[in-house]
Motif scaffolding. Structure first.
Motif, short mmCIF file in Angstrom:
data_model
loop_
_atom_site.label_atom_id
_atom_site.label_comp_id
_atom_site.label_asym_id
_atom_site.label_seq_id
_atom_site.Cartn_x
_atom_site.Cartn_y
_atom_site.Cartn_z
N SER A 173 0.84 -1.20 0.00
CA SER A 173 0.00 0.00 0.00
C SER A 173 0.87 1.25 0.00
N CYS A 174 0.47 2.25 -0.78
CA CYS A 174 1.19 3.52 -0.88
C CYS A 174 1.21 4.22 0.48
N PRO A 175 2.36 4.67 0.96
CA PRO A 175 2.40 5.34 2.27
C PRO A 175 1.67 6.68 2.29
N GLN A 176 1.46 7.27 1.11
CA GLN A 176 0.82 8.60 1.06
C GLN A 176 -0.69 8.51 0.95
N CYS A 177 -1.19 7.64 0.03
CA CYS A 177 -2.64 7.59 -0.19
C CYS A 177 -3.21 6.20 0.10
N SER A 178 -2.36 5.24 0.54
CA SER A 178 -2.74 3.87 0.93
C SER A 178 -3.49 3.11 -0.15
N THR A 179 -3.21 3.41 -1.43
CA THR A 179 -3.74 2.61 -2.53
C THR A 179 -2.85 1.39 -2.73
N PRO A 180 -3.40 0.20 -2.98
CA PRO A 180 -2.53 -0.95 -3.28
C PRO A 180 -1.76 -0.73 -4.59
N VAL A 227 5.84 3.44 -9.29
CA VAL A 227 5.31 4.72 -8.84
C VAL A 227 3.80 4.59 -8.66
N CYS A 228 3.29 5.17 -7.59
CA CYS A 228 1.85 5.10 -7.31
C CYS A 228 1.06 5.76 -8.44
N PRO A 229 0.11 5.05 -9.10
CA PRO A 229 -0.64 5.67 -10.19
C PRO A 229 -1.63 6.73 -9.72
N THR A 230 -1.98 6.71 -8.43
CA THR A 230 -2.96 7.66 -7.93
C THR A 230 -2.32 9.01 -7.58
N CYS A 231 -1.22 8.98 -6.81
CA CYS A 231 -0.64 10.24 -6.35
C CYS A 231 0.77 10.47 -6.87
N GLY A 232 1.37 9.50 -7.61
CA GLY A 232 2.70 9.70 -8.18
C GLY A 232 3.82 9.63 -7.18
N TYR A 233 3.58 9.03 -6.01
CA TYR A 233 4.56 8.99 -4.94
C TYR A 233 5.49 7.79 -5.10
N GLY A 252 9.86 8.17 -1.29
CA GLY A 252 9.86 9.31 -0.39
C GLY A 252 9.59 10.65 -1.03
N ARG A 253 9.22 10.68 -2.32
CA ARG A 253 8.87 11.97 -2.92
C ARG A 253 7.86 11.77 -4.04
N THR A 254 7.19 12.83 -4.44
CA THR A 254 6.22 12.78 -5.53
C THR A 254 6.96 13.00 -6.84
N LEU A 255 6.97 11.98 -7.70
CA LEU A 255 7.72 12.05 -8.96
C LEU A 255 6.84 12.54 -10.11
#
Ligand SMILES: [Zn+2]
Length: 62
Positions: A29-36, A42-48, A51-54
């Motif tokens: 799960s994404c540490p920023q938005c907790s999406t699997p 890279v998280c498809p929801t928030c781009g995290y 440790g940073r938003t890419l």
């Protein structure tokens, strides 16, 4: 045309196919938005990622 002399046994075919499987995706799960999200992606929801938003939000780009 060359043709096999004997039909391959069920056991031989099944032994060969014992490796023909896909392993399920490792989801974390994404540490920023907790999406699997698959690991090392890279998280498809928030781009995290790492440790940073890419990737910036698409709404901001337009
Ligand atoms: Zn996220």
């Amino acid at each position: 045309m060359a043709v096999p002399k004997r039909r391959q046994s069920k056991g031989r075919s099944r032994r060969r196919r014992s490796h023909d499987f896909l392993t399920p995706l490792q989801l974390a799960s994404c540490p920023q938005c907790s999406t699997p999200v698959p690991t090392h992606v890279v998280c498809p929801t928030c781009g995290y990622y790492q440790g940073r938003t890419l990737v910036a939000d698409e709404k901001d780009a337009d």
